[in-house]
Every structure is written in structure tokens, then in C-alpha cells.
Design an enzyme around this catalytic site. Structure first.
Site, PDB file in Angstrom:
ATOM      1  N   ILE A  16       0.844  -1.209   0.000  1.00 50.54           N
ATOM      2  CA  ILE A  16       0.000   0.000   0.000  1.00 50.54           C
ATOM      3  C   ILE A  16       0.873   1.251   0.000  1.00 50.54           C
ATOM      4  N   LEU A  39      12.893  -2.292   4.632  1.00 57.96           N
ATOM      5  CA  LEU A  39      13.085  -3.272   3.546  1.00 57.96           C
ATOM      6  C   LEU A  39      13.158  -4.684   4.111  1.00 57.96           C
ATOM      7  N   THR A 104       7.492  -4.285  15.873  1.00 60.17           N
ATOM      8  CA  THR A 104       7.285  -3.258  14.841  1.00 60.17           C
ATOM      9  C   THR A 104       5.947  -2.534  15.032  1.00 60.17           C
ATOM     10  N   THR A 133      -6.322  -1.347  10.311  1.00 57.71           N
ATOM     11  CA  THR A 133      -7.041  -2.419   9.636  1.00 57.71           C
ATOM     12  C   THR A 133      -8.421  -2.657  10.249  1.00 57.71           C
ATOM     13  N   ASP A 134      -9.325  -3.210   9.455  1.00 57.36           N
ATOM     14  CA  ASP A 134     -10.645  -3.577   9.992  1.00 57.36           C
ATOM     15  C   ASP A 134     -10.559  -4.797  10.910  1.00 57.36           C
ATOM     16  N   GLU A 135      -9.412  -5.505  10.877  1.00 59.12           N
ATOM     17  CA  GLU A 135      -9.301  -6.731  11.686  1.00 59.12           C
ATOM     18  C   GLU A 135      -9.348  -6.445  13.183  1.00 59.12           C
ATOM     19  N   TYR A 158      -1.547 -10.514  14.891  1.00 59.20           N
ATOM     20  CA  TYR A 158      -1.468  -9.336  14.013  1.00 59.20           C
ATOM     21  C   TYR A 158      -2.520  -8.305  14.410  1.00 59.20           C
ATOM     22  N   LYS A 162      -2.163  -4.484  15.987  1.00 57.03           N
ATOM     23  CA  LYS A 162      -2.686  -3.265  15.341  1.00 57.03           C
ATOM     24  C   LYS A 162      -3.675  -2.564  16.279  1.00 57.03           C
ATOM     25  N   LEU A 198      -3.695 -13.716  -0.225  1.00 61.02           N
ATOM     26  CA  LEU A 198      -4.530 -14.642  -1.002  1.00 61.02           C
ATOM     27  C   LEU A 198      -4.412 -14.486  -2.526  1.00 61.02           C
ATOM     28  N   ASN A 257     -14.290 -16.420   0.155  1.00 57.39           N
ATOM     29  CA  ASN A 257     -12.984 -16.746  -0.450  1.00 57.39           C
ATOM     30  C   ASN A 257     -13.116 -17.667  -1.649  1.00 57.39           C
ATOM     31  N   ASP A 288      -7.431 -25.258   8.229  1.00 58.51           N
ATOM     32  CA  ASP A 288      -7.842 -23.870   8.431  1.00 58.51           C
ATOM     33  C   ASP A 288      -6.782 -23.067   9.192  1.00 58.51           C
ATOM     34  N   ARG A 289      -6.832 -21.759   9.019  1.00 62.31           N
ATOM     35  CA  ARG A 289      -6.018 -20.833   9.825  1.00 62.31           C
ATOM     36  C   ARG A 289      -6.565 -20.846  11.254  1.00 62.31           C
TER      37      ARG A 289
HETATM   38  P1  NAD Z   1       3.392  -4.726   3.519  1.00 62.44           P
HETATM   39  O1  NAD Z   1       3.752  -5.875   4.383  1.00 62.44           O
HETATM   40  O2  NAD Z   1       3.258  -4.914   2.055  1.00 62.44           O
HETATM   41  O3  NAD Z   1       4.444  -3.534   3.739  1.00 62.44           O
HETATM   42  C1  NAD Z   1       4.928  -3.185   5.005  1.00 62.44           C
HETATM   43  C2  NAD Z   1       6.156  -2.314   4.806  1.00 62.44           C
HETATM   44  O4  NAD Z   1       6.648  -1.931   6.092  1.00 62.44           O
HETATM   45  C3  NAD Z   1       7.311  -3.026   4.088  1.00 62.44           C
HETATM   46  O5  NAD Z   1       7.850  -2.190   3.090  1.00 62.44           O
HETATM   47  C4  NAD Z   1       8.327  -3.283   5.184  1.00 62.44           C
HETATM   48  O6  NAD Z   1       9.668  -3.307   4.728  1.00 62.44           O
HETATM   49  C5  NAD Z   1       8.064  -2.108   6.109  1.00 62.44           C
HETATM   50  N1  NAD Z   1       8.474  -2.382   7.498  1.00 62.44           N
HETATM   51  C6  NAD Z   1       8.192  -3.487   8.239  1.00 62.44           C
HETATM   52  N2  NAD Z   1       8.761  -3.391   9.452  1.00 62.44           N
HETATM   53  C7  NAD Z   1       9.391  -2.184   9.494  1.00 62.44           C
HETATM   54  C8  NAD Z   1      10.131  -1.496  10.475  1.00 62.44           C
HETATM   55  N3  NAD Z   1      10.364  -2.049  11.679  1.00 62.44           N
HETATM   56  N4  NAD Z   1      10.627  -0.270  10.190  1.00 62.44           N
HETATM   57  C9  NAD Z   1      10.415   0.288   8.969  1.00 62.44           C
HETATM   58  N5  NAD Z   1       9.736  -0.335   7.982  1.00 62.44           N
HETATM   59  C10 NAD Z   1       9.216  -1.553   8.246  1.00 62.44           C
HETATM   60  O7  NAD Z   1       2.053  -4.141   4.154  1.00 62.44           O
HETATM   61  P2  NAD Z   1       0.787  -3.466   3.435  1.00 62.44           P
HETATM   62  O8  NAD Z   1      -0.158  -4.527   3.048  1.00 62.44           O
HETATM   63  O9  NAD Z   1       1.242  -2.485   2.447  1.00 62.44           O
HETATM   64  O10 NAD Z   1       0.162  -2.710   4.697  1.00 62.44           O
HETATM   65  C11 NAD Z   1       0.578  -1.396   5.027  1.00 62.44           C
HETATM   66  C12 NAD Z   1      -0.190  -0.923   6.253  1.00 62.44           C
HETATM   67  O11 NAD Z   1      -1.575  -0.940   5.970  1.00 62.44           O
HETATM   68  C13 NAD Z   1       0.017  -1.796   7.487  1.00 62.44           C
HETATM   69  O12 NAD Z   1       0.068  -0.962   8.608  1.00 62.44           O
HETATM   70  C14 NAD Z   1      -1.221  -2.678   7.527  1.00 62.44           C
HETATM   71  O13 NAD Z   1      -1.535  -3.046   8.846  1.00 62.44           O
HETATM   72  C15 NAD Z   1      -2.257  -1.739   6.939  1.00 62.44           C
HETATM   73  N6  NAD Z   1      -3.385  -2.381   6.236  1.00 62.44           N
HETATM   74  C16 NAD Z   1      -3.160  -3.296   5.254  1.00 62.44           C
HETATM   75  C17 NAD Z   1      -4.246  -3.831   4.556  1.00 62.44           C
HETATM   76  C18 NAD Z   1      -4.065  -4.826   3.439  1.00 62.44           C
HETATM   77  O14 NAD Z   1      -5.053  -5.369   2.948  1.00 62.44           O
HETATM   78  N7  NAD Z   1      -2.862  -5.102   2.988  1.00 62.44           N
HETATM   79  C19 NAD Z   1      -5.552  -3.441   4.899  1.00 62.44           C
HETATM   80  C20 NAD Z   1      -5.733  -2.514   5.942  1.00 62.44           C
HETATM   81  C21 NAD Z   1      -4.639  -1.967   6.589  1.00 62.44           C
HETATM   82  O1  DAU Z   2      -8.764  -6.885   6.459  1.00 62.80           O
HETATM   83  C1  DAU Z   2      -7.557  -6.186   6.292  1.00 62.80           C
HETATM   84  C2  DAU Z   2      -6.403  -7.152   6.373  1.00 62.80           C
HETATM   85  O2  DAU Z   2      -6.433  -7.906   5.169  1.00 62.80           O
HETATM   86  C3  DAU Z   2      -5.048  -6.459   6.541  1.00 62.80           C
HETATM   87  O3  DAU Z   2      -5.023  -5.787   7.765  1.00 62.80           O
HETATM   88  C4  DAU Z   2      -3.916  -7.483   6.478  1.00 62.80           C
HETATM   89  O4  DAU Z   2      -2.661  -6.807   6.530  1.00 62.80           O
HETATM   90  C5  DAU Z   2      -4.020  -8.251   5.175  1.00 62.80           C
HETATM   91  O5  DAU Z   2      -3.042  -9.268   5.155  1.00 62.80           O
HETATM   92  C6  DAU Z   2      -5.410  -8.870   5.024  1.00 62.80           C
HETATM   93  O6  DAU Z   2      -5.597  -9.925   6.009  1.00 62.80           O
HETATM   94  P1  DAU Z   2      -6.323 -11.318   5.617  1.00 62.80           P
HETATM   95  O7  DAU Z   2      -5.901 -12.326   6.587  1.00 62.80           O
HETATM   96  O8  DAU Z   2      -7.778 -11.106   5.397  1.00 62.80           O
HETATM   97  O9  DAU Z   2      -5.644 -11.549   4.149  1.00 62.80           O
HETATM   98  P2  DAU Z   2      -5.075 -12.872   3.455  1.00 62.80           P
HETATM   99  O10 DAU Z   2      -4.783 -12.499   2.040  1.00 62.80           O
HETATM  100  O11 DAU Z   2      -3.998 -13.512   4.248  1.00 62.80           O
HETATM  101  O12 DAU Z   2      -6.317 -13.859   3.471  1.00 62.80           O
HETATM  102  C7  DAU Z   2      -7.556 -13.504   2.887  1.00 62.80           C
HETATM  103  C8  DAU Z   2      -8.516 -14.651   3.133  1.00 62.80           C
HETATM  104  O13 DAU Z   2      -8.078 -15.786   2.367  1.00 62.80           O
HETATM  105  C9  DAU Z   2      -8.556 -15.123   4.580  1.00 62.80           C
HETATM  106  O14 DAU Z   2      -9.877 -15.531   4.888  1.00 62.80           O
HETATM  107  C10 DAU Z   2      -7.628 -16.326   4.606  1.00 62.80           C
HETATM  108  C11 DAU Z   2      -7.802 -16.922   3.216  1.00 62.80           C
HETATM  109  N1  DAU Z   2      -6.603 -17.600   2.646  1.00 62.80           N
HETATM  110  C12 DAU Z   2      -5.427 -16.915   2.641  1.00 62.80           C
HETATM  111  C13 DAU Z   2      -4.297 -17.501   2.116  1.00 62.80           C
HETATM  112  C14 DAU Z   2      -2.975 -16.768   2.134  1.00 62.80           C
HETATM  113  C15 DAU Z   2      -6.717 -18.862   2.095  1.00 62.80           C
HETATM  114  O15 DAU Z   2      -7.808 -19.463   2.068  1.00 62.80           O
HETATM  115  N2  DAU Z   2      -5.596 -19.427   1.558  1.00 62.80           N
HETATM  116  C16 DAU Z   2      -4.379 -18.822   1.574  1.00 62.80           C
HETATM  117  O16 DAU Z   2      -3.386 -19.414   1.102  1.00 62.80           O
END
Ligand code: NAD
Ligand code: DAU
Length: 355
Positions: A16, A39, A104, A133-135, A158, A162, A198, A257, A288-289
Site C-alpha cells: 500500500i 526493507l 514493529t 485495519t478492519d481486523e 497481528y 494493530k 490470497l 474466499n 484452516d487458519r
Molecule cells: P506490507 O507488508 O506490504 O508492507 C509493510 C512495509 O513496512 C514493508 O515495506 C516493510 O519493509 C516495512 N516495514 C516493516 N517493518 C518495518 C520497520 N520495523 N521499520 C520500517 N519499515 C518496516 O504491508 P501493506 O499490506 O502495504 O500494509 C501497510 C499498512 O496498511 C500496514 O500498517 C497494515 O496493517 C495496513 N493495512 C493493510 C491492509 C491490506 O489489505 N494489505 C488493509 C488494511 C490496513
Molecule cells: O482486512 C484487512 C487485512 O487484510 C489487513 O489488515 C492485512 O494486513 C491483510 O493481510 C489482510 O488480512 P487477511 O488475513 O484477510 O488476508 P489474506 O490475504 O492472508 O487472506 C484472505 C482470506 O483468504 C482469509 O480468509 C484467509 C484466506 N486464505 C489466505 C491464504 C494466504 C486462504 O484461504 N488461503 C491462503 O493461502
């Protein structure tokens, strides 16, 4: 010409963060964007190749848990705002190893808050924007939505980390008057997402004709948002959001899913010119997770009514664009799935992924 503002973006080399940095660099040539990123496996400077030489961009390799470095950067750059995305972000990794999430996501956030508090004695015009996050809200039943008033009920290491960071950010607002804003977003998808999540994991495995591991019964529901729509919401909230407030961000785009994986399989068959139905045959239901949240769904009406934000990319288009991006960027995909990814995958899924 001096810059109008200098902003610290943490985690800007991640999924993001890289979309947000690109948006800010393009839209605000008069802002200096400083991207601080450790990184980790998830951070990748390749995600920002196209903008890395812009005059308003600076990359700093660093760790948000390193108080001395963070204090030094605040002193050096005199940040006007912080948009804090750096985090350990993958639920499955948090189950295997919670400690790096605590360090972190919780300690790192407090280090940043302390630096902002120390350097922003005159807090007027400053803003600490925490991306969450919504989680944190836990799990929904078959109906209903998370609103900004939903009580926190995190279930995974996680989401607990958060939730803790969200509480600390709000505590600094109430206790010290630090100007903060928080947003809680649903699942993002699109280019540059690390293939532990996913959709890119499934895309990578379909390419390689490998099993598609669907957890449990596959009937878990997520609300999917195109990543550039999230970046646009962050820009809007940073500039127009009310200090001290929380905004939910979501796609109004719920998928079970298994239905999402089916839709992706059909798109991939088309793009790869494979016989219809061939990717679906790769689906494998796996263990399952632990503590898997059943359903997430966001009510984003506050953001819509206050700031006029709405998601712009529909699921059918977003899924196709995502699949096409990974197929057009196989060098990126192959680089990030080599090395440590192979071991991660083998430990998670009991076998090596492709290649
Ligand atoms: P990502 O894992 O792709 O990226 C995380 C970044 O943070 C990486 O570039 C990593 O190198 C950096 N990082 C990790 N630890 C660090 C540290 N100690 N110091 C400096 N940099 C560090 O994550 P993302 O999916 O882009 O998520 C970004 C943010 O958005 C997170 O805070 C996550 O909780 C939130 N978020 C993600 C989602 C999603 O669906 N991916 C949804 C809602 C909120
Ligand atoms: O809701 C926001 C969150 O979404 C963010 O805060 C997290 O950073 C981001 O990782 C994401 O979390 P999820 O756990 O929802 O995402 P993930 O892609 O890991 O999984 C999405 C759904 O798919 C979840 O129900 C688990 C399932 N899954 C995931 C993987 C990796 C599978 O069934 N198989 C898989 O191999």
C-alpha cells in the site's frame, strides 16, 4: 524553491505504501516525501523504480523501532506530517512468530509517537496519521457491518498488535494533545502485493499449475478494495479529515474466499488461454487458519458523507487488472518468490511453490 511541506511516510516500499508514495509524489510536487522503510521481505524498492529519481522524493533505509534514528530524522527533516504504514502485515506470519509484530507494530508506533510529541511542541498544522485495519474489530456473523463505533475484539496476534497501536495513537491524542487521525481499512488488492496474501499467491500458483490452498471450508468473507482507492482515501483523510477522528475505509465488495478464487481462476484461464475450468481444478481445501475470522464488512458511510470518498474500481475490473499486472510483471514475481519465500511456503503449505 523550498518545499511547502515535508512528510514522513513509513513503510513506503511495501504494497500500500508504494501506491501512496507514487500518488503523493505525482500529485504534490511541492511536497517533500521522505519514505522510511526497513526493507523487510515485504519491502521492495523495485515497487518505486518509476519515481525514485523525482526531486521531491527521498528514501531512507531504517527501522521504526530505532528511537535514535527516528529522533534524528525528525530533527533533520522537520516533518510536518507522518503517514504511518510500516508494519508486519501478514496474519499467518503473526501466528507463527508474534514477537516481530509486537516490536514493529506496537513498539515502532510508540517510537514514532514519541518523536512526533518531542519535535512538535507547536503542534498546530501537524498531523500523525496512523494506517490501520478492519481486523481490530474481530469477526462478524452473516449480517452487519463494522462502523467506527464497533468495539475492538482482535483475534490474531497481528490484529491484536494493530489494535494496541490504534489505542496508543488515540492515547497520545487524549493525553498529550498530539494531532492524530486513524483509518481502518478492509482487504486491499492490486499490483505489488507480496504473494503470501490470497490473490497474488493464487495467481502465482495458477501460473505454475500448483495447488491453490483454500483454508477450511472457503466460506470466509472479506471486503476487497482496489489499492489505489485506499491510497486516494488516505490522501483525502490526511488533507481533510478531522483531527482525533477515525474513518473506516472499505470496498463495499464482499466475497466468500471460494467465490473470489473461482472468479480469479476463470480470469486466469482466459488470460493464459487455457481451457475453461482448468485453474479451478487446482483448488485444494487445506487445514484452516487458527482463530480464522469468519467475516469482515466495512461501513464506510462516514468517509462518504464527510469527505465524499467512494471506491472507484469495481471487482470484475480490479481482479482482471490485478491478474494482468502479475502476468506482465513475471520478473518481479519471480524475484520476490525466490530465496526465503520458498522456505516460508514450504513451512506454511508443506510443499514448495512454483520454480
Ligand atoms: P506490507 O507488508 O506490504 O508492507 C509493510 C512495509 O513496512 C514493508 O515495506 C516493510 O519493509 C516495512 N516495514 C516493516 N517493518 C518495518 C520497520 N520495523 N521499520 C520500517 N519499515 C518496516 O504491508 P501493506 O499490506 O502495504 O500494509 C501497510 C499498512 O496498511 C500496514 O500498517 C497494515 O496493517 C495496513 N493495512 C493493510 C491492509 C491490506 O489489505 N494489505 C488493509 C488494511 C490496513
Ligand atoms: O482486512 C484487512 C487485512 O487484510 C489487513 O489488515 C492485512 O494486513 C491483510 O493481510 C489482510 O488480512 P487477511 O488475513 O484477510 O488476508 P489474506 O490475504 O492472508 O487472506 C484472505 C482470506 O483468504 C482469509 O480468509 C484467509 C484466506 N486464505 C489466505 C491464504 C494466504 C486462504 O484461504 N488461503 C491462503 O493461502
Amino acid at each position: 524553491m523550498p518545499f511547502e511541506k515535508t512528510l514522513l511516510i513509513t513503510g513506503g516500499a511495501g504494497f500500500i505504501g508504494s501506491h501512496l508514495v507514487r500518488l503523493l509524489i505525482d500529485k504534490y510536487p511541492n511536497y517533500h516525501i521522505v519514505n522510511l522503510d526497513k526493507l523487510t521481505y515485504a519491502g521492495n524498492l523495485e515497487n518505486l523504480r518509476d519515481i525514485e529519481n523525482r526531486p521531491n522524493y527521498t528514501f531512507v533505509k531504517g527501522d521504526i523501532t530505532d528511537a535514535e534514528q527516528i529522533q534524528g530524522l525528525f530533527g533533520q527533516y522537520g516533518f510536518d506530517g507522518v503517514i504511518h504504514l510500516a508494519a508486519e502485515s501478514h496474519v499467518d506470519r503473526s501466528i507463527a512468530n508474534p514477537m516481530s509484530f509486537i516490536e514493529t507494530n506496537i513498539v515502532g508506533t510508540v517510537v514514532l509517537l514519541n518523536a512526533a510529541r518531542f519535535h512538535w511542541k507547536q503542534a498546530e498544522g501537524k498531523l500523525f496519521y496512523h494506517i490501520s485495519t478492519d481486523e481490530v474489530y474481530g469477526s462478524l456473523g452473516d449480517t452487519g457491518f463494522f462502523t467506527e463505533k464497533t468495539a475492538y475484539d482482535p483475534r490474531s496476534p497481528y490484529s491484536a498488535s494493530k489494535a494496541s497501536s490504534d489505542h496508543l495513537v488515540r492515547a497520545y491524542y487524549h493525553t498529550y494533545g498530539l494531532p492524530v487521525v486513524v483509518s481502518n481499512c478492509s482487504n486491499n488488492y492490486g499490483p505489488y502485493q507480496f504473494p503470501e496474501k490470497l490473490l497474488p499467491l493464487m495467481i502465482n500458483n495458477i501460473r505454475d499449475n500448483k495447488p491453490l490452498p483454500v483454508y477450511g471450508d472457503g466460506l470466509y468473507t472479506r471486503d476487497w478494495l482496489w489499492v489505489e482507492d485506499h491510497a486516494a482515501a488516505i490522501d483525502l483523510i490526511f488533507h481533510k479529515g478531522r483531527v482525533g477522528e477515525t474513518y473506516n475505509i472499505g470496498g463495499n465488495n464482499e466475497w466468500k474466499n471460494i467465490s473470489l478464487v473461482h472468479a480469479l481462476c476463470d480470469i486466469m484461464d482466459e488470460l493464459l488461454e487455457r481451457p475453461a475450468g482448468s485453474s479451478r481444478q487446482l483448488i485444494t481445501f487445506v487445514k484452516d487458519r487458527p482463530g480464522h475470522d469468519r467475516r469482515y464488512a466495512i461501513d464506510a458511510s462516514k468517509l462518504k458523507h464527510e469527505l465524499g470518498w467512494e471506491p472507484s474500481v469495481q471487482a470484475a475490473e480490479g481482479l482482471r487488472r490485478t491478474a494482468q499486472w502479475y502476468l506482465d510483471n513475471t520478473a518481479w514475481l519471480e524475484r520476490v518468490t525466490s530465496g526465503a519465500y520458498q522456505q516460508y511456503y514450504a513451512e506454511m503449505y508443506g510443499e514448495a511453490p512454483g520454480r
